[in-house]
Design an enzyme around this catalytic site. Structure first.
Site, short mmCIF file in Angstrom:
data_model
loop_
_atom_site.label_atom_id
_atom_site.label_comp_id
_atom_site.label_asym_id
_atom_site.label_seq_id
_atom_site.Cartn_x
_atom_site.Cartn_y
_atom_site.Cartn_z
N GLY A 162 5.35 13.53 3.44
CA GLY A 162 4.35 12.56 3.85
C GLY A 162 4.85 11.15 3.71
O GLY A 162 5.03 10.67 2.59
N ASN A 221 -2.90 19.44 -0.20
CA ASN A 221 -1.91 19.75 0.83
C ASN A 221 -2.40 20.99 1.57
O ASN A 221 -2.66 22.01 0.95
CB ASN A 221 -0.54 20.02 0.18
CG ASN A 221 0.51 20.51 1.19
OD1 ASN A 221 1.39 21.26 0.83
ND2 ASN A 221 0.40 20.11 2.42
N GLY A 222 -2.48 20.87 2.87
CA GLY A 222 -2.96 21.98 3.67
C GLY A 222 -3.95 21.47 4.70
O GLY A 222 -3.97 20.27 5.00
N TYR A 248 11.58 24.38 8.36
CA TYR A 248 11.69 22.93 8.54
C TYR A 248 11.13 22.10 7.40
O TYR A 248 11.74 21.11 6.99
CB TYR A 248 10.96 22.51 9.82
CG TYR A 248 10.82 21.02 9.96
CD1 TYR A 248 11.90 20.24 10.38
CD2 TYR A 248 9.63 20.37 9.64
CE1 TYR A 248 11.80 18.86 10.48
CE2 TYR A 248 9.52 18.99 9.73
CZ TYR A 248 10.61 18.24 10.16
OH TYR A 248 10.50 16.89 10.24
N CYS A 281 1.31 17.01 3.81
CA CYS A 281 1.22 16.29 2.56
C CYS A 281 1.99 16.94 1.43
O CYS A 281 2.40 18.09 1.53
CB CYS A 281 -0.22 16.17 2.12
SG CYS A 281 -1.21 15.35 3.33
P1 AMP Z 1 10.72 18.24 19.40
O1 AMP Z 1 11.64 17.12 19.71
O2 AMP Z 1 9.28 17.86 19.65
O3 AMP Z 1 11.09 19.53 20.06
O4 AMP Z 1 10.78 18.49 17.84
C1 AMP Z 1 11.84 19.21 17.30
C2 AMP Z 1 12.44 18.46 16.16
O5 AMP Z 1 11.42 18.04 15.28
C3 AMP Z 1 13.39 19.36 15.39
O6 AMP Z 1 14.57 18.61 15.16
C4 AMP Z 1 12.67 19.66 14.10
O7 AMP Z 1 13.54 19.55 13.00
C5 AMP Z 1 11.60 18.60 13.99
N1 AMP Z 1 10.30 19.19 13.60
C6 AMP Z 1 9.88 20.44 13.73
N2 AMP Z 1 8.63 20.58 13.25
C7 AMP Z 1 8.26 19.38 12.79
C8 AMP Z 1 7.11 18.88 12.15
N3 AMP Z 1 6.07 19.66 11.90
N4 AMP Z 1 7.07 17.59 11.82
C9 AMP Z 1 8.10 16.79 12.08
N5 AMP Z 1 9.24 17.21 12.68
C10 AMP Z 1 9.32 18.48 13.04
#
Ligand code: AMP
Length: 494
Positions: A51, A126-127, A266, A25
């Site tokens: 979000g 947020n958290g 990220y 969030c």
């Molecule tokens: P995955 O395809 O499940 O390995 O997710 C990796 C991709 O998701 C990378 O391109 C990251 O930039 C992105 N990513 C990493 N952490 C998150 C997160 N918490 N929420 C959404 N996207 C994420």
């Protein structure tokens, strides 16, 4: 934010550990500005990446509270004149919410609001509380009637029950019962209150516009309205604004901050300054460190857009290999993780990215992404590069393998769905279909932030996703631990 949804039926609690329940969030609050709602709407626009699922604003006009909370993007609700006009008042707080669950319901959309003995009270979070379920259990047992399935609601009840005299003391007493991560903005009929958990896990900054204080998750929300950044809210700080001015409280025993390293990797926007550091520069440094730790014999460096862009610029600069855009992102598709089921998530990857054959064909590629979670993106992207004629794909991840789930408000799944928790690097390489695969080391991410490395005694950040070193108690997790489920990632990723 607000964190996780808690099942209506408390007997169902073991399921709360499923990855469908995490949320992320952004928060925003402004005190004493005649355009409070419009400014908050703009701030929420800048926080949209934190979000995408729902947004809300609560205002106070000196007599009444007004609230608009809806599912959908900020723009869908708050770009309309009529909506802003229905939010009069000089005091406002707002919230954007993001959850992986398909079960997002309107009553969970924040800011949450309640009429207390002391008057109206709105809160945006947020958290993620790591004892939210335990608190809720206790409150319900004692007769509390919950209106939402969000653990943030426990804070409302704790404030309402406090026997302390002053509102600020009630609020602080409620905060003392919390465990986990919280960056909060709250609004009463007299005060705007910002609070950050004792470790400062999620970000929160203080700014100012036309002499009016603003509290928000990231500096990009100050930039959009031309507000001046003043400072970060400190870990363990409770900052109260009212007609007397600002009063700072430090109700917790002093402890070194442990901000979440994943904000830099990220989550935060690259144009934000988090903890006094440029997110963009740190991401570029991560790429530089990665080039040093894991060089690749490649003709071009390419990012997985958009999250891998700053790191790949750093990688290209440090390695001297030319930078090209080999994947073009469709900006009209939301983040991959917004899709609630694995099959739709996989679709999402294809909807989102397309190979730029002109620069990929016949090339050995160093492909850079910021992180690898389930591996869904990586499998598809590597396959896409090969189909577009890449001769070799050297996949480089600008953060360490994610081996542990997050319980502090970032959407990472449970362990059995984390690729790196269950596979060696060589197994992951094979699964993803890359020629080589390498990750940045834990010390590498610390160096990227300007530290000499991770201090093993007092880590400067919380890096639990990579180390399993959780900086707070995990009351709910320990109370409801279920035996690990059988790994199903191979099937999902294929
Ligand atoms: P995955 O395809 O499940 O390995 O997710 C990796 C991709 O998701 C990378 O391109 C990251 O930039 C992105 N990513 C990493 N952490 C998150 C997160 N918490 N929420 C959404 N996207 C994420």
């Amino acid at each position: 934010m607000t964190t996780r949804e808690i099942p209506g039926n408390l007997d169902d609690l073991p399921n709360v550990n499923g990855d469908r329940l995490r949320e992320e969030c952004g928060v925003f609050g402004i005190y004493g500005h005649r355009d409070a709602a419009a400014i908050t709407a703009l701030g929420l626009h800048a926080l949209q990446h934190r979000g995408e699922e729902a947004a809300g604003i609560v205002t106070f006009d000196g007599t009444l509270f007004h609230s608009e909370r809806r599912l959908g993007l900020v723009e869908e609700t708050f770009s309309k004149h009529q909506v802003i006009e229905q939010l009069p008042g000089d005091f406002a707080i707002g919230h954007v919410r993001y959850s992986t669950t398909g079960g997002t319901i309107l009553r969970n959309v924040q800011p949450l609001f309640a009429e207390l003995n002391s008057g109206g009270f709105a809160i945006a979070h947020n958290g993620n509380l790591t004892n939210g379920i335990a608190l809720r259990r206790q409150l319900v047992r004692e007769g509390a009637i919950m209106q939402s399935t969000s653990d943030t609601e426990a804070i409302l009840h704790l404030v309402a029950r406090s026997r302390r005299g002053l509102f600020v003391d009630k609020y602080i007493e409620a905060l003392r019962a919390l465990e986990g991560a919280y960056s909060l903005v709250a609004l009463t009929n007299k005060k705007l209150i910002a609070a950050r958990d004792p470790l400062g896990i999620r970000p929160l900054v203080l700014g100012e516009l036309d002499g009016c204080p603003i509290v928000t998750s990231e500096t990009c929300a100050l930039d959009i309205i031309g507000a001046r950044y003043i400072r970060d809210i400190e870990n363990g700080e409770v900052l109260v604004f009212d007609e007397m001015g600002a009063q700072m409280h430090k109700p917790f025993p002093p402890t070194p901050a442990r901000p979440c390293i994943f904000e830099y990797i990220y989550f935060a926007r690259p144009d934000s300054i988090v903890g006094g550091r440029s997110v963009y520069e740190i991401r570029k440094n991560m790429g530089r460190e990665l080039a040093r730790e894991a060089p690749a014999d490649a003709d071009v460096v390419m990012p997985v857009p958009d999250s891998g862009v700053p790191a790949s610029i750093g990688y290209a600069q440090a390695s001297g290999i030319p930078y090209e855009l080999g994947i073009i992102r469709n900006h009209y598709v939301g983040r991959t993780f917004i899709q609630p089921t694995q099959s739709i998530r996989e679709w999402g990857v294809r909807l989102k990215h397309n190979a730029n054959r002109a620069v990929v064909e016949g090339k050995r590629i160093a492909l850079i992404d910021d992180s690898l979670v389930r591996g869904t993106t990586s499998v598809k992207i590597v396959q896409m590069m090969r189909e577009a004629g890449a001769t070799e794909v050297h996949f480089r991840i600008a953060s360490p393998p994610i081996t542990h789930p997050d319980y502090y408000g970032i959407d990472t799944p449970e362990r059995d769905r984390l690729l790196a928790a269950n596979h060696t690097i060589e197994e992951m390489r094979e699964l993803i279909g890359a020629d080589t695969l390498a990750f940045l080391s834990v010390d590498g991410i610390y160096r990227a932030t300007g530290e000499a490395g991770r201090d093993p005694v007092r880590p400067q950040f919380t890096d639990h996703c990579f180390t399993g070193d959780y900086p707070t108690g995990l009351t709910d997790q320990h109370a409801h631990e279920t035996p690990p489920r059988q790994l199903s990632l191979l099937a999902e990723a294929s």
